[in-house]
Design an enzyme around this catalytic site. Structure first.
Site, PDB file in Angstrom:
ATOM      1  N   HIS A   1       2.861  -6.158   9.515  1.00 46.76           N
ATOM      2  CA  HIS A   1       1.789  -5.534  10.227  1.00 46.76           C
ATOM      3  C   HIS A   1       1.208  -6.189  11.392  1.00 46.76           C
ATOM      4  CE1 HIS A   1      -1.316  -2.399   8.915  1.00 46.76           C
ATOM      5  NE2 HIS A   1      -1.467  -2.706  10.261  1.00 46.76           N
ATOM      6  N   LEU A   2       2.296  -6.360  12.377  1.00 44.29           N
ATOM      7  CA  LEU A   2       1.851  -7.117  13.589  1.00 44.29           C
ATOM      8  C   LEU A   2       1.366  -6.305  14.647  1.00 44.29           C
ATOM      9  CD1 LEU A   2       4.482 -10.280  13.614  1.00 44.29           C
ATOM     10  CD2 LEU A   2       2.085 -10.278  12.811  1.00 44.29           C
TER      11      LEU A   2
ATOM     12  N   ALA B   1       2.830   2.701  12.521  1.00 46.66           N
ATOM     13  CA  ALA B   1       1.539   3.468  12.219  1.00 46.66           C
ATOM     14  C   ALA B   1       0.858   2.972  10.844  1.00 46.66           C
ATOM     15  CB  ALA B   1       1.472   4.880  12.188  1.00 46.66           C
ATOM     16  N   ARG B   2       1.571   3.547   9.798  1.00 44.36           N
ATOM     17  CA  ARG B   2       0.895   3.113   8.371  1.00 44.36           C
ATOM     18  C   ARG B   2       2.120   3.474   7.397  1.00 44.36           C
ATOM     19  NH1 ARG B   2      -2.374   0.930  10.114  1.00 44.36           N
ATOM     20  NH2 ARG B   2      -4.663   0.748   9.690  1.00 44.36           N
TER      21      ARG B   2
ATOM     22  N   ARG C   1      -3.933   8.141  21.055  1.00 40.53           N
ATOM     23  CA  ARG C   1      -3.885   6.929  22.035  1.00 40.53           C
ATOM     24  C   ARG C   1      -2.629   6.192  22.094  1.00 40.53           C
ATOM     25  NH1 ARG C   1      -8.486   7.170  19.079  1.00 40.53           N
ATOM     26  NH2 ARG C   1     -10.456   7.296  20.288  1.00 40.53           N
ATOM     27  N   ILE C   2      -2.187   5.787  20.914  1.00 42.17           N
ATOM     28  CA  ILE C   2      -1.149   5.033  20.951  1.00 42.17           C
ATOM     29  C   ILE C   2       0.045   5.982  21.322  1.00 42.17           C
ATOM     30  CG2 ILE C   2       0.536   3.794  19.587  1.00 42.17           C
ATOM     31  CD1 ILE C   2      -1.968   2.590  17.858  1.00 42.17           C
TER      32      ILE C   2
ATOM     33  N   GLU D   1       1.242  -3.574   1.066  1.00 40.47           N
ATOM     34  CA  GLU D   1       1.183  -4.719   1.700  1.00 40.47           C
ATOM     35  C   GLU D   1       0.539  -5.814   1.140  1.00 40.47           C
ATOM     36  OE1 GLU D   1      -0.110  -3.909   5.666  1.00 40.47           O
ATOM     37  OE2 GLU D   1       1.567  -2.249   6.170  1.00 40.47           O
TER      38      GLU D   1
ATOM     39  N   ASP E   1       6.734  -1.793  10.833  1.00 42.21           N
ATOM     40  CA  ASP E   1       5.745  -2.827  10.986  1.00 42.21           C
ATOM     41  C   ASP E   1       4.773  -2.685   9.739  1.00 42.21           C
ATOM     42  OD1 ASP E   1       3.966  -4.957  12.051  1.00 42.21           O
ATOM     43  OD2 ASP E   1       2.542  -3.356  12.844  1.00 42.21           O
TER      44      ASP E   1
ATOM     45  N   THR F   1       0.676   8.559  13.712  1.00 45.41           N
ATOM     46  CA  THR F   1      -0.625   9.564  13.166  1.00 45.41           C
ATOM     47  C   THR F   1      -1.372   8.612  12.258  1.00 45.41           C
ATOM     48  OG1 THR F   1       0.491  10.053  11.084  1.00 45.41           O
ATOM     49  CG2 THR F   1       1.017  11.564  12.890  1.00 45.41           C
TER      50      THR F   1
HETATM   51  N1  LIG Z   1       0.586  -1.365  13.213  1.00 48.25           N
HETATM   52  C1  LIG Z   1      -0.548  -1.855  13.539  1.00 48.25           C
HETATM   53  O1  LIG Z   1      -0.901  -2.717  13.588  1.00 48.25           O
HETATM   54  C2  LIG Z   1      -1.537  -0.562  14.026  1.00 48.25           C
HETATM   55  C3  LIG Z   1      -1.445   0.733  13.458  1.00 48.25           C
HETATM   56  N2  LIG Z   1      -2.370   1.800  13.645  1.00 48.25           N
HETATM   57  C4  LIG Z   1      -2.020   3.188  13.147  1.00 48.25           C
HETATM   58  O2  LIG Z   1      -1.600   4.052  14.299  1.00 48.25           O
HETATM   59  C5  LIG Z   1      -2.472   5.248  14.108  1.00 48.25           C
HETATM   60  C6  LIG Z   1      -2.752   6.007  15.399  1.00 48.25           C
HETATM   61  O3  LIG Z   1      -3.702   5.190  16.041  1.00 48.25           O
HETATM   62  P1  LIG Z   1      -4.115   5.860  17.588  1.00 48.25           P
HETATM   63  O4  LIG Z   1      -3.250   6.371  18.317  1.00 48.25           O
HETATM   64  O5  LIG Z   1      -4.961   4.785  18.215  1.00 48.25           O
HETATM   65  O6  LIG Z   1      -4.945   6.982  16.834  1.00 48.25           O
HETATM   66  P2  LIG Z   1      -5.508   8.333  17.287  1.00 48.25           P
HETATM   67  O7  LIG Z   1      -6.425   8.876  16.304  1.00 48.25           O
HETATM   68  O8  LIG Z   1      -5.831   8.179  18.881  1.00 48.25           O
HETATM   69  O9  LIG Z   1      -4.386   9.141  17.325  1.00 48.25           O
HETATM   70  C7  LIG Z   1      -3.503   9.754  15.975  1.00 48.25           C
HETATM   71  C8  LIG Z   1      -3.243  11.005  16.343  1.00 48.25           C
HETATM   72  O10 LIG Z   1      -2.365  11.691  15.256  1.00 48.25           O
HETATM   73  C9  LIG Z   1      -2.526  12.881  15.372  1.00 48.25           C
HETATM   74  N3  LIG Z   1      -2.362  13.765  14.050  1.00 48.25           N
HETATM   75  C10 LIG Z   1      -3.146  13.572  12.771  1.00 48.25           C
HETATM   76  N4  LIG Z   1      -2.368  14.332  12.020  1.00 48.25           N
HETATM   77  C11 LIG Z   1      -1.493  14.824  12.530  1.00 48.25           C
HETATM   78  C12 LIG Z   1      -0.122  15.364  11.851  1.00 48.25           C
HETATM   79  N5  LIG Z   1       0.198  15.791  10.763  1.00 48.25           N
HETATM   80  N6  LIG Z   1       0.982  15.799  12.799  1.00 48.25           N
HETATM   81  C13 LIG Z   1       0.813  15.124  13.927  1.00 48.25           C
HETATM   82  N7  LIG Z   1      -0.147  14.709  14.776  1.00 48.25           N
HETATM   83  C14 LIG Z   1      -1.058  14.235  13.638  1.00 48.25           C
HETATM   84  C15 LIG Z   1      -3.905  13.327  15.636  1.00 48.25           C
HETATM   85  O11 LIG Z   1      -4.558  14.454  15.958  1.00 48.25           O
HETATM   86  C16 LIG Z   1      -4.295  12.108  16.734  1.00 48.25           C
HETATM   87  O12 LIG Z   1      -4.294  12.707  18.044  1.00 48.25           O
HETATM   88  C17 LIG Z   1      -3.791   4.660  13.366  1.00 48.25           C
HETATM   89  O13 LIG Z   1      -4.239   5.686  12.645  1.00 48.25           O
HETATM   90  C18 LIG Z   1      -3.613   3.401  12.570  1.00 48.25           C
HETATM   91  O14 LIG Z   1      -3.121   3.913  11.234  1.00 48.25           O
HETATM   92  C19 LIG Z   1      -3.206   1.430  14.869  1.00 48.25           C
HETATM   93  C20 LIG Z   1      -3.204   0.218  15.530  1.00 48.25           C
HETATM   94  C21 LIG Z   1      -2.650  -0.779  15.042  1.00 48.25           C
HETATM   95  O1  LIG Z   2      -6.240  -5.417  11.919  1.00 51.68           O
HETATM   96  C1  LIG Z   2      -4.792  -5.448  12.083  1.00 51.68           C
HETATM   97  O2  LIG Z   2      -4.273  -6.313  12.612  1.00 51.68           O
HETATM   98  C2  LIG Z   2      -4.401  -4.006  11.939  1.00 51.68           C
HETATM   99  C3  LIG Z   2      -4.494  -3.005  12.904  1.00 51.68           C
HETATM  100  C4  LIG Z   2      -4.312  -1.789  12.386  1.00 51.68           C
HETATM  101  O3  LIG Z   2      -3.676  -1.446  11.683  1.00 51.68           O
HETATM  102  C5  LIG Z   2      -5.052  -0.959  12.880  1.00 51.68           C
HETATM  103  O4  LIG Z   2      -6.008  -0.915  13.889  1.00 51.68           O
HETATM  104  O5  LIG Z   2      -5.087   0.460  12.390  1.00 51.68           O
END
Ligand SMILES: NC(=O)C1=CN([C@@H]2O[C@H](COP(=O)(O)OP(=O)(O)OC[C@H]3O[C@@H](n4cnc5c(N)ncnc54)[C@H](O)[C@@H]3O)[C@@H](O)[C@H]2O)C=CC1
Ligand SMILES: O=C(O)CCC(=O)C(=O)O
Length: 323
Positions: A280-281, A231-232, A151-152, A261, A256, A203
């Site tokens: 982590h914003l 991401a993480r 998604r992202i 953390e 981020d 990822t």
């Molecule tokens: N900094 C923050 O506050 C936030 C961080 N995140 C992090 O961002 C990550 C991604 O979020 P979304 O895009 O919503 O998740 P998502 O599940 O839609 O996308 C993650 C993608 O990573 C791919 N993936 C998994 N393993 C992989 C690999 N080894 N190589 C390449 N691609 C791989 C998956 O197939 C999937 O399409 C979350 O898991 C979360 O940890 C999400 C929201 C907020």
């Molecule tokens: O709750 C938060 O602010 C962190 C969001 C996040 O890392 C996630 O949705 O994976």
């Protein structure tokens, strides 16, 4: 009456469906240690968290009435999913609500990196008018490598195209046909590392993605790359990155997220002149926080009432002997 514990700061507006329900009692108690949570979890049917609360096996064992853990956000790496599965606790997340917000933060970080904005701000407010130290680069005509096109990652790719960037990326679940439609050229991790000017990670953190970018990848990396991680922490090895920044392999990095953390006060990221950091914003906008809280509240109440629900991360038959 269902009892719900909210143990992280979650939008009150988004929680309204729970707080206004006649069959639900909500307690909001944040900042608890694992031991404190263990001592109060027993009566609760549901636990709602963001990323701060680490939902461990011990917490779930003490939460003998827990039916559901709701994650107001995407990543569930702070929840012991094996423990939840074995105890028959359903874990639900809110996968869509913070996509655009996190994508926008990624772009803010990319532009801040390209133009040294935090560093220039710090000097300017300190009274120094330094117009020589901050020569930047354009995004236009640069190659952006996206690791993880979910998604992202896809939202980032779309916006990068509008900036005139060429987007390459990898994701085991993205077909070539869909990538082509999105204007993304699929590539291997090695190809991305060797050719991208900017690289951004989207990822989840899993056993497979932990230290996906570490020592050997930095050895063959395109010189002068700029790296973003919203991401993480742990997907990119922090120690290797610091070395690569010192050696000039990486021109700058914007993170981020951290392996631990909050990071220790002496964490090298906090002092490195080529690093930009935020606490982590990524998901921290009014809109995203309302979205994820609304979404997860709805799923939690449905599960408690035995109604159909979506966004299950784990689901299994409750093992009565454990309850
Ligand atoms: N900094 C923050 O506050 C936030 C961080 N995140 C992090 O961002 C990550 C991604 O979020 P979304 O895009 O919503 O998740 P998502 O599940 O839609 O996308 C993650 C993608 O990573 C791919 N993936 C998994 N393993 C992989 C690999 N080894 N190589 C390449 N691609 C791989 C998956 O197939 C999937 O399409 C979350 O898991 C979360 O940890 C999400 C929201 C907020
Ligand atoms: O709750 C938060 O602010 C962190 C969001 C996040 O890392 C996630 O949705 O994976």
């Amino acid at each position: 009456m269902f009892k719900v514990l909210v143990s992280d700061p979650i939008s009150d507006f988004g929680l309204q469906q729970l707080t206004r329900a006649e069959d639900v009692e909500v307690a909001k108690i944040t900042g608890l240690s694992e031991e404190e949570l263990i001592s109060i979890i027993r009566p609760y049917d549901a636990l709602l968290v963001r990323s701060q609360t680490k939902v461990t096996r011990r917490i779930m064992k003490a939460g003998v009435h827990l039916k559901v853990i709701g994650r107001a956000g995407v990543g569930v790496d702070n929840i012991d999913l094996d423990a939840a599965t074995s105890r028959g606790i359903i874990v639900v997340n809110a996968p869509d609500g913070n996509t655009v917000t996190t994508c926008e933060h990624t772009f803010a970080m990319m532009m801040a990196l390209a133009r040294h904005i935090p560093q220039a701000h710090a000097k300017t407010v300190a009274g120094l008018w330094d117009r020589k130290s901050f020569l930047g680069v354009e995004l236009r005509n640069k190659i952006l490598g996206v690791l993880g096109l979910g998604r992202i990652g896809i939202e980032v790719a779309k916006r990068a195209a509008a900036f005139g960037m060429t987007v390459i990326g990898c994701d085991p679940f993205l077909s070539e046909e869909r990538a082509n439609k999105l204007g993304i050229k699929l590539a291997t991790v090695d190809e991305i590392i060797q050719t991208a000017d900017f690289m951004t990670v989207h990822t989840p953190l899993t056993n497979e993605t932990h230290h996906m970018i570490a020592g050997p990848q930095f050895d063959v990396m395109k010189r002068g790359m700029r790296i973003i991680n919203c991401a993480r922490g742990g997907i990119i090895d922090e120690a290797s990155l610091i070395e690569a920044l010192d050696e000039g392999i990486v021109a700058g990095a914007a993170f981020d997220v951290f392996e631990c953390e909050p990071p220790a006060p002496d964490h090298p990221f906090l002092r490195h002149p080529k690093m930009i950091v935020t606490p982590h914003l990524g998901a921290s906008t009014l809109e995203a926080q309302e979205n994820v809280a609304l979404d997860v509240s709805e799923q939690v109440i449905r599960i408690l009432r035995n109604e159909p629900f979506k966004n299950a991360v784990t689901i299994s038959v409750r093992n009565k002997s454990m309850s």
